[in-house]
Design an enzyme around this catalytic site. Structure first.
Site, PDB file in Angstrom:
ATOM      1  N   ASP A  55      74.867 117.725   7.764  1.00  0.00           N
ATOM      2  CA  ASP A  55      74.090 116.911   8.684  1.00  0.00           C
ATOM      3  C   ASP A  55      73.985 117.639  10.011  1.00  0.00           C
ATOM      4  O   ASP A  55      74.967 118.201  10.484  1.00  0.00           O
ATOM      5  CB  ASP A  55      74.786 115.564   8.913  1.00  0.00           C
ATOM      6  CG  ASP A  55      74.309 114.550   7.892  1.00  0.00           C
ATOM      7  OD1 ASP A  55      73.143 114.662   7.467  1.00  0.00           O
ATOM      8  OD2 ASP A  55      75.102 113.678   7.521  1.00  0.00           O
TER       9      ASP A  55
ATOM     10  N   ASP B 164      71.263 104.584  33.232  1.00  0.00           N
ATOM     11  CA  ASP B 164      71.148 104.927  31.805  1.00  0.00           C
ATOM     12  C   ASP B 164      72.488 105.457  31.311  1.00  0.00           C
ATOM     13  O   ASP B 164      72.887 106.565  31.637  1.00  0.00           O
ATOM     14  CB  ASP B 164      70.039 105.984  31.656  1.00  0.00           C
ATOM     15  CG  ASP B 164      69.712 106.245  30.200  1.00  0.00           C
ATOM     16  OD1 ASP B 164      70.483 105.767  29.334  1.00  0.00           O
ATOM     17  OD2 ASP B 164      68.711 106.937  29.948  1.00  0.00           O
TER      18      ASP B 164
END
Lengths: 574, 682
Positions: B307, B344
C-alpha cells in the site's frame, strides 16, 4: 601418458562435441514430429506401421499409460526372445557342431531379460550358443527395439520437464516407431556399411575349421556380424556377436572401427543434452549437462589410461619392460589387444562403462585394481556420462535434482528446476528413484558373497578381487550395461535369476519412476525465473552437480569399493 | 518472559521426556539413532557379563555417546519450544474465564444476563464497560471506547475501538479502559485469536510445512541408503574374513556407530528446532503466523503488493512549495495560506503552517486580527478558510476553487492553471488559495516517500522480488511516486476488484504474491494472496482472510517477513549440506578402523592418523554428537540473510557449509582423538 594417446582421446572427444549440435537438433525435430530430410523415404513406412498396428498417432498418453506401454513392450519383447531362443534348435541356421552351450530355460530367461532391457549381459558365449537366426531375429531385433524404447522414455522425460500444465507426455508407440525408423535404422545402416568396409563379416557361412602353423585346430566363427555390431553400440546395448565382444577382430578389426563404435555409443546420449536445450528453449541448460558429462568422462578416461599405461608394479622387480615404444604398446597388457594398447582399451572401457554398453574390447578383470574401479564407478553413478540411450539423461537429471533441492534451499526459496517446484511429491519420486540402485546392487551382492550358490561363481579369483567380480556383475546388470568383469562364472541358475532381477529393477524400476517424475512436472506450472532463482545454467551449478554426483554416489558405495578394488590396490602396492 | 535459566531447565527436562519412542517416531533420523542407542546399551550389558564381541568399556562409551546424540537433538527442539512456551504462559494468563454481560438484543439498554465467557457463542451480543476484560473476540456494533490491548500486542498505549469502519475488531482478553462497547461475538470458545495465538507460539498444533515434509523424505531416504550400506557391510565383512583367512567380522557396535555417523543426524536433529525458531523470530517481531506454511511461502514470494500510504510514503501529504500567480508575492500567498490553515488540524493543514513559518518566519497570528471566523471544510462547499476584517480567505481542490473564483466574477489566471497542472503531473496535490474571490496561487502538497525505502526496494530487486505499489491515486500521481520510490510497478485507482485481478494475474504466471491489508475491502485480496499480512488494527474480515497478523500494524514489516521466510529455508539447506558433507571424513575415520584386522592395508585410508581403531570410531561418534550442540545457536538464530542474488548466495553458502562441512570433521575428529589419547581413554 604419451602424447599419442592424449591426442587420440582429445580427437575423439572433439568429434563428439562437433556432432552434438547437428544430431541434437535432428533428434528434437524427430520427436517434435517436425519434417526431416528422411521424410520422403520414411514417412509412408511410418504411416503404414500406424495403420497396421492401429495406432492413433495424434493421441497423447498420460505418464501412467506411457509407463504401462513401456513395461508391456519390454515384457512382450522378453517373451518373444525367450521363445526364439528356446526353439532355435528347430529354426534355420542351427548347427549343433559348434553351438555347444545349451540354452537352458534359466539362461534363455536371463538372455531374454538382458536383451529386452538393453543390458545384453552375456552369461553365454555368442558363437557357442546362438544360431544366426537367434542372433538376427532375436538379439539384433531386440537391440533396436529396446534401445528405441529407452530413447522414447528419455524423450518423454524431457517433455515432462519442459511442458507446462500438461496431462500428457507424448505417445509411446509413436516415439518408439520414430526412434527406430528415423534414428536407429539409418544410423545403423551407415555404421554397418563402414564396418563391412573395414572387414567386419556379414555372411551366413558355416564356421571355418583350419589347421594352424603349430598344427592345432582352430575354429573361426562367421555370421551376420556387421548388422548386430552397429546397433549394439548405437542402442547402448553392447552384447557382442562373439564371446570376447569388441576384442574380437571380426567385431572390431581396426583402431578406426574402435573409434567408430565408441562414437556410436557416445554421440546420441551426448546429443540428447542439446535436444533438451532445444526443447526447453534454454540451450545453456543443455550445454551445462553436456560439460558435466564431458568433465566426468575425461577424468575417468585419464585415470584409467594412467593406471593401465603405468603397468603392474609387481612386474618391476623382475625387470619387465612395460614402457611404450616402437615395439610395444606398453602398460598393463594382460587381457588387452595389441592393436588397441592401453590407450584404446581405456577409451573403450570408459566409453562403454559410461555408456551402458557392454561392448568392451579388453578384459576389465585384468585391469589394475583402480583402472578397473573406474568403469565400476562409472556404472554405479547410473550411466549418466554420455550413457544409456535416453535412460542416462533422466538419471543425471534426477541426481542433479537432489543437488538442486539441498543447495537450492540455501538461496532461501523452495527449490525449483526449470521453474518446476521440488515439493514433497516430487521429492518422494526422486528419493524412491535414488533408493532402487543401492537396494538392488548392495543386497544382491551381499546375498552372493555369503551363499554357496553365489560363491560358486568365483571360479578363478577369490578375496578382494572375487568380491569385485560379483559387485561388478550386479552393478553392470542394474545399470543395464552388461559389461562382464569376466572371471565370474555367471551361467548358473543363481546368477541367471539374480542378475535378471537386477536388470529389471534398473530398467523398469527407474524408467517408471522417471516417467512419474516427468508426469508430475508436466502437470505443474512454471515459476518465472528471477534473480532469486537458483541458476541451473552456470559453472557453479555444474560444480555443484559434479560434487553431488561424486559425494552422494560415493557415500552409498564407498565401503563396497573399499572392500574390493581399493584394498586390492593397496595390497598390491604395499 | 521467564528467566533464561528456567527455559534451559525446562528444556533439559523436556529432552528426556521426548525420548518416548512415540514422540521420536515423528523424526525418522533420530528414531534410528534411538534404536541404535538401545541396541548398543543391550550389547554393553551383554559385554558386562563377558559375552560381548568387544571390550565393554568401548561398547559402553559408544552407547553413552549415542544417547547423548539423541538427547542433544531433543534439547535443541525443547529449547526452541521453550521461548514460545514462556510467551504462551503469559498469554494464557490473559485468557481468564470472566462473567460476560450478555445482551438479549444488540442495543446497550437491552436486558443483561451474566454468562460465563466460555458459554458465549458466535452471534451472541455482549456489553463491556470501563474496567471489564473482553470475554470473547468480536466486532463492535455500538459505542466507542479506549482499549488496552497489551495482553496481545505487548503495546500498552491504549487504542480506540468503535463501531463501523476499520477499527471495529476487538480481541478477547483485552481490557476496556474507558466508555463502553456493544460487541457481537465472532469466535466460539477455544477458537478465539488468543487461543490460536497460544497454540501457534507453543507449537502444539505445529504441522509440518511442505518444505519440511520434502526435506524429511529426503533425510529418510539418506537414512535408508546408509542402513543398506551398514546392513550389507556385515556379509561383505564375513566374506572378506573367510576369503582372507584373517581377522574377525565387523561387530554390531561398530556397524551401529558407523550408521549413526553416516545418517544425517545434524540436520535431522536440528530440523524441528529450525522450524520452531523461524516462527519464534516472527513472534519476536510481533507477527503471528496463523499457519507455518505461510512462513515458508514468504521465502518464495516473487511479488510484494505494498500500500502506498504508510508503507512507501509517510501517512500524510505535506506542503513543500507556495506558487504565487500574477503580481502576488510569494510571502503574501504564504501568509494567506497560513491564516486559512490555522484552524485546520489535518496533517496537511499543519504542514502548511509549518512551511510558512520555515520559509518566511511567519508566526501563527502575525497577519491576523481578533475576531477570526474559521470556515470548516464541508462536503457541500468542499473548501475551508477564514473570515476576518471583511476579508475572506479560502483554499481547496483546484476544480472547486476555480469555480469559486469564476463565480466571484474574477478571471482565473492562466499561470494558476499551469501551476496546478505541473504539480499534478509531478505526483503532487495542488491546493488553490483565493482571497476575496481572487486567485492568489497554489500550495504544492506532496507525498513524502519514506527515507531509505528506495534502497530497500533495490535490495528486494536483487533478491528477485518485484514490488508493486497499490494506491487510490490517479495514474499520473501514482507514476510519479512510483518513480520516486523506485518500485517496479504500480496499480493506480485501485479497487478491491482490481487488486484481486492483479493478484490472480500474477499467480497465473506462476508467481507467489504477498500483501498487507487492514480494511474489510482488502479481505478478498488477502484471501487470494499467498502471504497475507493483516494489521492488528484491521477489521475482523481482514484478519480472518489473512494468514499472518502484525500486532504492530506496521505495513513495512512485510519485507522483514520475507527475509525471515528465506532465512528459514536457508538454514535448513545449510545444515543439510553441512550434515552430508561431514560423511566423507567419517568414512575415512571408521572404514579403516572397522577392517583393521581383516585388511590391514586399509590403514592407508586412515589419513588422519587416528590412534587406534577404537579411538577412531569413538572420535567420529563424539564429533557427531557434539556438532549438534555446536550448531544449536545457528539453528535458533538462523543463517544470516543478505540481500544479494541467488547465484552469489549459493556460492557463499556452498563455500561455508559445503566445503566447510567437508573439512570441519577432519579437524574435529582429529582433535577429539588426540584428547582421548591424552586422557588415556583410548
Amino acid at each position: 601418458m604419451s602424447w599419442q594417446i592424449l591426442f587420440q582421446h582429445a580427437a575423439f572427444l572433439f568429434i563428439v562435441w562437433l556432432l552434438v549440435k547437428p544430431v541434437g537438433t535432428f533428434l528434437a525435430r524427430v520427436f517434435e514430429g517436425q519434417p526431416t530430410f528422411l521424410d520422403p523415404l520414411l514417412r509412408p513406412i511410418e504411416r503404414a506401421i500406424y495403420r497396421v498396428a492401429g495406432i492413433d498417432a495424434a493421441r497423447e498418453m498420460s505418464w501412467k499409460v506411457y509407463a504401462e506401454s513401456f513395461v508391456l513392450f519390454g515384457v512382450l519383447g522378453t517373451l518373444l526372445l525367450f521363445v526364439i531362443l528356446r526353439v532355435q534348435t528347430w529354426l534355420p541356421f542351427f548347427d549343433p557342431t559348434f553351438l555347444t552351450t545349451p540354452l537352458t530355460p534359466d539362461l534363455a530367461f536371463n538372455t531374454a531379460v538382458s536383451f529386452a532391457t538393453t543390458t545384453t549381459w552375456q552369461a553365454y558365449g555368442g558363437e557357442t550358443t546362438m544360431s544366426y537366426t537367434s542372433q538376427m531375429l532375436g538379439l539384433t531385433a531386440q537391440n533396436f527395439l529396446a534401445g528405441a524404447a529407452g530413447l522414447a522414455v528419455g524423450i518423454a522425460f524431457i517433455r515432462g520437464l519442459v511442458r507446462e500444465a500438461s496431462a500428457t507426455l507424448g505417445n509411446f508407440w509413436v516415439d518408439v516407431t520414430r526412434a527406430t525408423l528415423y534414428v536407429l535404422l539409418p544410423a545403423s545402416a551407415l555404421v554397418a556399411i563402414a564396418l563391412v568396409w573395414q572387414g567386419v563379416p556379414m555372411n551366413f557361412n558355416p564356421f571355418i575349421v583350419l589347421e594352424t602353423l603349430q598344427g592345432n585346430e582352430q575354429i573361426i566363427a562367421q555370421g551376420p556380424v556387421a548388422a548386430l555390431e552397429a546397433i549394439k553400440n548405437l542402442g547402448t546395448n553392447g552384447g557382442g556377436f562373439f564371446n570376447v565382444n569388441g576384442a574380437h577382430p571380426y567385431e572390431n578389426p581396426t583402431l578406426f572401427t574402435n573409434w567408430l563404435e565408441m562414437l556410436s555409443i557416445v554421440v546420441i546420449p551426448a546429443a540428447l543434452t542439446y535436444t533438451f536445450g532445444v526443447l526447453s528453449k534454454r540451450p545453456l541448460q543443455g550445454w551445462v549437462l553436456f560439460w558435466i558429462m564431458m568433465f566426468l568422462f575425461v577424468v575417468g578416461l585419464l585415470l584409467t589410461t594412467w593406471m593401465e599405461q603405468n603397468g603392474n608394479p609387481q612386474f618391476v622387480p623382475f625387470g619387465v619392460d612395460q614402457s611404450m615404444s616402437e615395439e610395444q604398446a606398453g602398460g598393463n597388457m594382460e587381457g588387452k589387444e595389441v592393436r588397441f594398447g592401453a590407450g584404446g582399451s581405456a577409451l573403450t572401457a570408459t566409453a562403454t562403462s559410461n555408456g551402458a554398453t557392454g561392448s568392451y574390447n579388453s578384459m576389465h578383470d585384468s585391469y589394475m585394481p583402480l583402472g578397473g574401479m573406474i568403469p565400476l564407478v562409472n556404472m554405479l553413478l547410473g550411466e549418466i556420462i554420455f550413457g544409456g540411450l535416453g535412460t542416462g539423461f533422466y538419471s543425471i537429471i534426477v541426481i542433479a535434482l537432489i543437488g538442486v533441492f539441498i543447495a537450492g534451499l540455501m538461496v532461501g526459496r523452495t527449490p525449483e528446476y526449470l521453474g518446476k517446484p521440488l515439493d514433497p511429491t516430487a521429492v518422494k519420486f526422486i528419493t524412491l528413484y535414488t533408493l532402487i540402485a543401492p537396494l538392488t546392487i548392495s543386497f544382491l551382492t551381499a546375498l552372493a558373497v555369503i551363499t554357496p550358490m553365489g560363491l560358486a561363481g568365483l571360479t578363478t579369483n577369490q578375496g578382494a578381487h572375487g568380491f569385485t567380480e560379483i559387485f561388478y556383475g550386479y552393478t553392470s546388470s542394474f545399470a543395464n550395461n552388461g559389461q562382464n568383469f569376466a572371471g565370474l562364472n555367471a551361467n548358473s541358475l543363481f546368477y541367471n535369476i539374480t542378475t535378471a532381477l537386477a536388470m529389471w529393477a534398473g530398467r523398469f524400476g527407474l524408467g517408471v519412476l522417471a516417467l512419474a517424475i516427468a508426469g508430475y512436472f508436466a502437470a505443474q506450472k512454471c515459476r518465472p525465473t528471477t534473480l532469486g532463482t537458483l541458476p541451473t545454467d552456470s559453472l557453479l551449478f555444474a560444480v555443484l552437480t559434479i560434487a553431488v554426483i561424486l559425494i552422494v554416489g560415493g557415500l552409498a558405495y564407498f565401503p563396497a569399493l573399499a572392500m574390493g578394488p581399493l584394498v586390492e590396490h593397496l595390497m598390491l602396492r604395499f | 518472559m521467564k528467566p533464561q535459566s528456567q527455559i534451559y531447565q525446562r528444556a533439559l527436562f523436556d529432552s528426556f521426556r521426548k525420548l518416548d519412542p512415540r514422540w521420536m517416531a515423528r523424526n525418522p533420523v533420530m528414531f534410528v539413532v534411538e534404536i541404535g542407542s538401545v541396541l548398543t546399551t543391550l550389547l554393553f550389558i551383554q559385554a558386562l557379563f563377558g559375552a560381548g564381541q568387544e571390550n565393554p568399556a568401548f561398547i559402553g562409551a559408544i552407547a553413552l555417546w549415542l544417547w547423548f546424540t539423541v538427547l542433544f537433538a531433543n534439547f535443541s527442539e525443547a529449547l526452541a519450544e521453550g521461548r514460545g512456551k514462556a510467551q504462551a504462559d503469559s498469554l494464557r494468563a490473559a485468557r481468564q474465564d470472566t462473567q460476560a454481560k450478555k445482551l438479549a438484543a444488540p442495543t446497550r439498554d437491552a436486558k443483561i444476563s451474566l454468562t460465563p465467557s466460555s458459554d458465549l457463542r458466535q452471534g451472541d451480543v455482549y456489553l463491556v464497560e470501563a474496567g471489564d476484560v473482553l470475554p470473547a473476540d468480536g466486532e463492535v456494533i455500538a459505542g466507542v471506547a479506549s482499549v488496552n490491548e497489551s495482553a496481545v500486542t505487548g503495546e500498552s498505549a491504549p487504542v480506540i475501538r468503535e463501531a463501523g469502519g476499520d477499527r471495529s475488531a476487538v480481541t478477547g482478553g483485552t481490557l476496556i479502559l474507558s466508555d463502553w462497547l456493544v460487541v457481537r461475538v465472532t469466535a466460539n470458545p477455544g477458537e478465539g485469536f488468543l487461543e490460536r495465538m497460544i497454540a501457534m507460539v507453543e507449537g502444539a498444533k505445529r504441522q509440518k510445512t511442505p518444505n519440511e515434509i520434502a526435506l524429511n523424505i529426503l533425510l529418510a531416504a539418506f537414512t535408508i541408503i546408509f542402513l543398506i550400506v551398514c546392513i550389507t557391510l556385515l556379509p561383505f565383512s564375513i566374506y572378506a574374513v573367510n576369503a582372507n583367512g584373517a581377522g574377525t567380522p565387523v561387530t554390531i557396535t561398530v556397524l551401529v556407530a558407523l550408521l549413526v555417523c553416516l545418517i544425517p543426524t545434524t540436520i535431522g536433529g536440528l530440523l524441528p528446532a529450525i522450524g520452531i525458531a523461524g516462527m519464534d523470530r516472527l513472534i519476536r517481531r510481533n507477527v503471528i503466523a496463523l499457519s507455518g506454511r505461510a512462513v515458508e511461502a514468504a521465502g518464495d514470494v516473487d511479488v510484494l503488493l505494498l500500500d502506498k500510504t504508510g508503507t512507501i510514503t509517510l501517512g500524510n501529504r505535506q506542503a513543500v512549495e507556495f506558487i504565487a500567480v500574477g503580481n502576488v508575492q510569494e510571502r503574501e500567498l504564504a501568509q494567506a495560506a497560513q491564516l486559512s490553515s490555522l484552524a485546520d488540524e489535518t496533517p496537511e493543514g499543519r504542514s502548511i503552517v509549518v512551511l510558512a513559518k520555515e520559509k518566511y518566519n511567519l508566526r501563527g497570528r502575525d497577519g491576523g486580527a481578533e475576531g477570526m471566523t474559521f470556515i470548516e471544510f464541508t462536503a457541500q462547499t468542499r473548501m475551508s478558510g477564514v473570515d476576518f476584517n471583511g476579508t475572506a480567505i479560502r483554499k481547496g481542490a483546484p476544480d472547486t476553487m476555480i469555480q469559486y473564483i469564476a463565480s466571484s466574477g474574477n478571471n482565473v489566471p492562466t499561470e494558476l492553471n499551469a501551476a496546478v497542472e505541473r504539480i499534478a503531473k509531478n505526483g503532487g496535490t495542488p491546493l488553490v488559495v483565493a482571497q476575496d474571490g481572487k486567485g492568489l496561487g497554489v500550495i504544492h502538497l506532496k507525498d513524502i516517500v519514506k527515507g531509505g525505502i528506495k534502497d530497500r526496494f533495490a535490495h528486494l530487486r536483487k533478491m528477485g522480488i518485484k514490488t508493486v505499489m497499490i494506491t487510490g491515486d490517479n495514474p499520473l500521481t501514482a507514476a510519479a511516486i512510483a518513480a520516486e520510490a523506485g518500485v517496479d510497478d504500480f496499480l493506480a485507482q485501485a479497487t478491491p476488484e482490481a487488486k484481486l485481478t492483479l493478484i490472480r494475474g500474477y499467480q497465473t504466471g506462476g508467481r507467489l504474491v504477498a500483501m498487507t491489508g487492514d480494511g474489510t475491502n482488502d479481505a478478498p485480496a488477502l484471501a487470494q494472496a499467498d502471504v497475507a499480512v493483516a494489521m492488528n488494527t484491521g477489521t475482523q474480515p481482514a484478519r480472518e482472510a489473512a494468514n499472518m497478523i502484525d500486532l504492530d500494524s506496521n505495513p513495512t514489516k512485510l519485507i522483514e517477513i520475507v527475509e525471515i521466510g528465506k532465512q528459514l529455508l536457508m538454514t535448513r539447506g545449510a545444515l543439510t549440506t553441512f550434515s552430508i558433507s561431514n560423511d566423507v571424513a567419517k568414512y575415512f575415520a571408521i572404514i579403516p578402523a572397522a577392517f583393521a584386522t581383516t585388511y590391514p592395508a586399509l590403514q592407508a585410508l586412515n589419513i588422519l592418523g587416528l590412534a587406534t581403531p577404537a579411538s577412531a570410531i569413538l572420535s567420529a561418534v563424539i564429533f557427531n554428537a557434539l556438532v549438534i550442540i555446536a550448531l544449536i545457536p545457528l539453528a535458533l538464530r538462523g543463517v544470516p540473510y543478505r540481500a544479494v542474488g541467488a547465484a552469489q548466495l549459493l556460492r557463499d553458502n556452498l563455500l561455508i557449509y559445503g566445503v566447510g562441512g567437508l573439512i570441519a570433521p577432519f579437524i574435529g575428529i582429529k582433535i577429539i582423538d588426540m584428547l582421548l589419547v591424552a586422557l588415556r581413554l583410548a
